[in-house]
Every structure is written in structure tokens, then in C-alpha cells.
Design a protein around this motif. Sequence first.
Motif, PDB file in Angstrom:
ATOM      1  N   SER A  30       0.859  -1.179   0.000  1.00  0.00           N
ATOM      2  CA  SER A  30       0.000   0.000   0.000  1.00  0.00           C
ATOM      3  C   SER A  30       0.898   1.232   0.000  1.00  0.00           C
ATOM      4  O   SER A  30       1.653   1.461   0.950  1.00  0.00           O
ATOM      5  CB  SER A  30      -0.897  -0.005   1.240  1.00  0.00           C
ATOM      6  N   THR A  31       0.809   2.020  -1.064  1.00  0.00           N
ATOM      7  CA  THR A  31       1.666   3.210  -1.128  1.00  0.00           C
ATOM      8  C   THR A  31       1.272   4.213  -0.051  1.00  0.00           C
ATOM      9  O   THR A  31       2.131   4.875   0.530  1.00  0.00           O
ATOM     10  CB  THR A  31       1.607   3.872  -2.521  1.00  0.00           C
ATOM     11  N   GLY A  32      -0.051   4.291   0.263  1.00  0.00           N
ATOM     12  CA  GLY A  32      -0.493   5.193   1.334  1.00  0.00           C
ATOM     13  C   GLY A  32       0.136   4.791   2.664  1.00  0.00           C
ATOM     14  O   GLY A  32       0.635   5.647   3.415  1.00  0.00           O
ATOM     15  N   LEU A  35       3.840   5.681   2.660  1.00  0.00           N
ATOM     16  CA  LEU A  35       4.046   7.132   2.797  1.00  0.00           C
ATOM     17  C   LEU A  35       3.754   7.587   4.228  1.00  0.00           C
ATOM     18  O   LEU A  35       4.503   8.390   4.800  1.00  0.00           O
ATOM     19  CB  LEU A  35       3.160   7.888   1.802  1.00  0.00           C
ATOM     20  N   ARG A  36       2.676   7.049   4.825  1.00  0.00           N
ATOM     21  CA  ARG A  36       2.355   7.427   6.211  1.00  0.00           C
ATOM     22  C   ARG A  36       3.446   6.956   7.174  1.00  0.00           C
ATOM     23  O   ARG A  36       3.793   7.664   8.126  1.00  0.00           O
ATOM     24  CB  ARG A  36       0.981   6.855   6.621  1.00  0.00           C
ATOM     25  N   ALA A  37       4.009   5.772   6.912  1.00  0.00           N
ATOM     26  CA  ALA A  37       5.093   5.274   7.776  1.00  0.00           C
ATOM     27  C   ALA A  37       6.322   6.171   7.671  1.00  0.00           C
ATOM     28  O   ALA A  37       6.981   6.484   8.672  1.00  0.00           O
ATOM     29  CB  ALA A  37       5.441   3.835   7.391  1.00  0.00           C
ATOM     30  N   GLY A  56      -4.590  15.779   0.996  1.00  0.00           N
ATOM     31  CA  GLY A  56      -5.286  14.905   0.048  1.00  0.00           C
ATOM     32  C   GLY A  56      -4.788  15.043  -1.379  1.00  0.00           C
ATOM     33  O   GLY A  56      -5.353  14.450  -2.292  1.00  0.00           O
ATOM     34  N   GLU A  57      -3.713  15.818  -1.564  1.00  0.00           N
ATOM     35  CA  GLU A  57      -3.129  15.952  -2.907  1.00  0.00           C
ATOM     36  C   GLU A  57      -2.163  14.797  -3.145  1.00  0.00           C
ATOM     37  O   GLU A  57      -1.677  14.165  -2.202  1.00  0.00           O
ATOM     38  CB  GLU A  57      -2.360  17.274  -3.026  1.00  0.00           C
ATOM     39  N   LEU A  58      -1.837  14.570  -4.414  1.00  0.00           N
ATOM     40  CA  LEU A  58      -0.888  13.505  -4.725  1.00  0.00           C
ATOM     41  C   LEU A  58       0.538  13.934  -4.408  1.00  0.00           C
ATOM     42  O   LEU A  58       0.924  15.076  -4.670  1.00  0.00           O
ATOM     43  CB  LEU A  58      -0.986  13.117  -6.204  1.00  0.00           C
ATOM     44  N   ASP A  84      -1.763  -1.419  -3.968  1.00  0.00           N
ATOM     45  CA  ASP A  84      -2.929  -0.634  -3.555  1.00  0.00           C
ATOM     46  C   ASP A  84      -2.464   0.816  -3.412  1.00  0.00           C
ATOM     47  O   ASP A  84      -1.628   1.113  -2.582  1.00  0.00           O
ATOM     48  CB  ASP A  84      -3.452  -1.284  -2.263  1.00  0.00           C
ATOM     49  N   GLY A  85      -2.959   1.673  -4.290  1.00  0.00           N
ATOM     50  CA  GLY A  85      -2.587   3.088  -4.203  1.00  0.00           C
ATOM     51  C   GLY A  85      -1.685   3.566  -5.330  1.00  0.00           C
ATOM     52  O   GLY A  85      -1.392   4.749  -5.426  1.00  0.00           O
ATOM     53  N   LEU A  86      -1.256   2.679  -6.156  1.00  0.00           N
ATOM     54  CA  LEU A  86      -0.390   2.987  -7.303  1.00  0.00           C
ATOM     55  C   LEU A  86      -0.802   2.048  -8.438  1.00  0.00           C
ATOM     56  O   LEU A  86      -1.002   0.857  -8.150  1.00  0.00           O
ATOM     57  CB  LEU A  86       1.071   2.742  -6.916  1.00  0.00           C
TER      58      LEU A  86
HETATM   59  P1  AMP Z   1      -4.318   6.129   0.381  1.00  0.00           P
HETATM   60  O1  AMP Z   1      -3.906   5.489   1.674  1.00  0.00           O
HETATM   61  O2  AMP Z   1      -4.142   5.228  -0.796  1.00  0.00           O
HETATM   62  O3  AMP Z   1      -5.695   6.743   0.444  1.00  0.00           O
HETATM   63  O4  AMP Z   1      -3.293   7.338   0.136  1.00  0.00           O
HETATM   64  C1  AMP Z   1      -3.206   8.400   1.056  1.00  0.00           C
HETATM   65  C2  AMP Z   1      -2.431   9.556   0.443  1.00  0.00           C
HETATM   66  O5  AMP Z   1      -1.121   9.117   0.087  1.00  0.00           O
HETATM   67  C3  AMP Z   1      -3.014  10.124  -0.836  1.00  0.00           C
HETATM   68  O6  AMP Z   1      -4.048  11.061  -0.589  1.00  0.00           O
HETATM   69  C4  AMP Z   1      -1.775  10.779  -1.434  1.00  0.00           C
HETATM   70  O7  AMP Z   1      -1.467  11.994  -0.769  1.00  0.00           O
HETATM   71  C5  AMP Z   1      -0.677   9.778  -1.085  1.00  0.00           C
HETATM   72  N1  AMP Z   1      -0.454   8.760  -2.124  1.00  0.00           N
HETATM   73  C6  AMP Z   1      -0.673   7.424  -2.025  1.00  0.00           C
HETATM   74  N2  AMP Z   1      -0.334   6.788  -3.161  1.00  0.00           N
HETATM   75  C7  AMP Z   1       0.106   7.747  -4.017  1.00  0.00           C
HETATM   76  C8  AMP Z   1       0.574   7.744  -5.362  1.00  0.00           C
HETATM   77  N3  AMP Z   1       0.663   6.610  -6.075  1.00  0.00           N
HETATM   78  N4  AMP Z   1       0.939   8.923  -5.903  1.00  0.00           N
HETATM   79  C9  AMP Z   1       0.865  10.066  -5.215  1.00  0.00           C
HETATM   80  N5  AMP Z   1       0.414  10.157  -3.949  1.00  0.00           N
HETATM   81  C10 AMP Z   1       0.038   9.005  -3.347  1.00  0.00           C
END
Ligand code: AMP
Length: 181
Positions: A30-32, A35-37, A56-58, A84-86
Amino acid sequence: MGIVLLGPPGSGKGTQGTRLADALGIRHLSTGDMLRAEAAAGTDLGRQVTPYLESGELVPDDLLLAVVRHALDEAGAAGGYVLDGLPRTAAQVGHLPADDLAIYLELPDDVARARLMARGEGRADDDPEIIDRRLAVYHAQTAPVLDVYRRRGRLATVDGNQPPDAVAAAIGAAVAGADDR
Ligand code: AMP
């Protein structure tokens, strides 16, 4: 085997991604979560991605790849992943193998919004305004990704507006039916 889960926030990508990866014996990424970690670890990179997560931006691609590239390569080498997330933009599709299978968890916005509000995980991005922003970003930037996989004949659509077991069964059938071996 590479599988990417597409669909709006709240469509069940996390829940279903974990289940599917377990069933297939491959990794769930999960990319989210990654990133959170990174943000929670307070690294330099983590500090740079935090404002995007909170709004909430990318996250820009260079920062995103700096966080996820290694795990992605490792999972690919270890036999595959459920991602999940990419990809979240048509440009990000180019960072992944062309034969990945995409599963689209379709869900109306009002259901997605209600689920995200009810979820209340204490995430920085789960307040109503940010939820609306995440849905808008999804429609503007991520929805075009569906067409890329559809054109390749690598998109399976699943109704995400069903109980989790029914969604899991539909995903299992889609994976089994995909001509990817
Ligand atoms: P999610 O947990 O998938 O809802 O992702 C949470 C946040 O992580 C998103 O609102 C983006 O800010 C960032 N994020 C997750 N995946 C991506 C991605 N592939 N590209 C850019 N930002 C991402």
C-alpha cells in the motif's frame, strides 16, 4: 504476478488487497501505508511528503518513488505484488510492468464518502473537506488510469458496493479468469 487495485478512496483496496495477497501468497503493498510510515518516522523524506498526505493531494512522483521503489522492486523479484494506491496517474502506469492486471473496485461517490466518514481511523486526511478533495483528485487524476488498462485488455471491473466476502469472491473470479499466465 502483478495486480493493481484501482478505485476511489473507500472502495476497499486495503481490505481486499490484504486478502488477495494472502490468497495468492504474494505481497500486498500500500503506497499510502508506506508514505504514512515514512511521515511518522520523521525522516527528511517523511517531512517532505507530509503536506501532501494531509491535504489529500498527490505526492510528486520523485518523492513517491524515493519511498516505494525499493519495496516494489523487491516484491516484483520475490514473485509479485498486489498493489494498492499505485498507479494514481496515467504517468505512474509507466513505472509498472505492462502485463500487470488491474482490478477496478467500482463505487459511487456517496457510498465512498459515507464509508470514509464512518471509518474514522484518525488519519490526518479523514475530515469531510479532505475526503471531498481526495475524491476530486481521484476523478481528475486517477480515473484516466482505468482507460490505460482497459485499452490493454487488462482491466477487470468488480462491483465494490457489496459485502467484503462478495467483493473478494468477485476479485478471485476476475483473477482466475484473466489470461495472464
Ligand atoms: P491512500 O492510503 O491510498 O488513500 O493514500 C493516502 C495519500 O497518500 C493520498 O491522498 C496521497 O497523498 C498519497 N499517495 C498514495 N499513493 C500515491 C501515489 N501513487 N501517488 C501520489 N500520492 C500518493
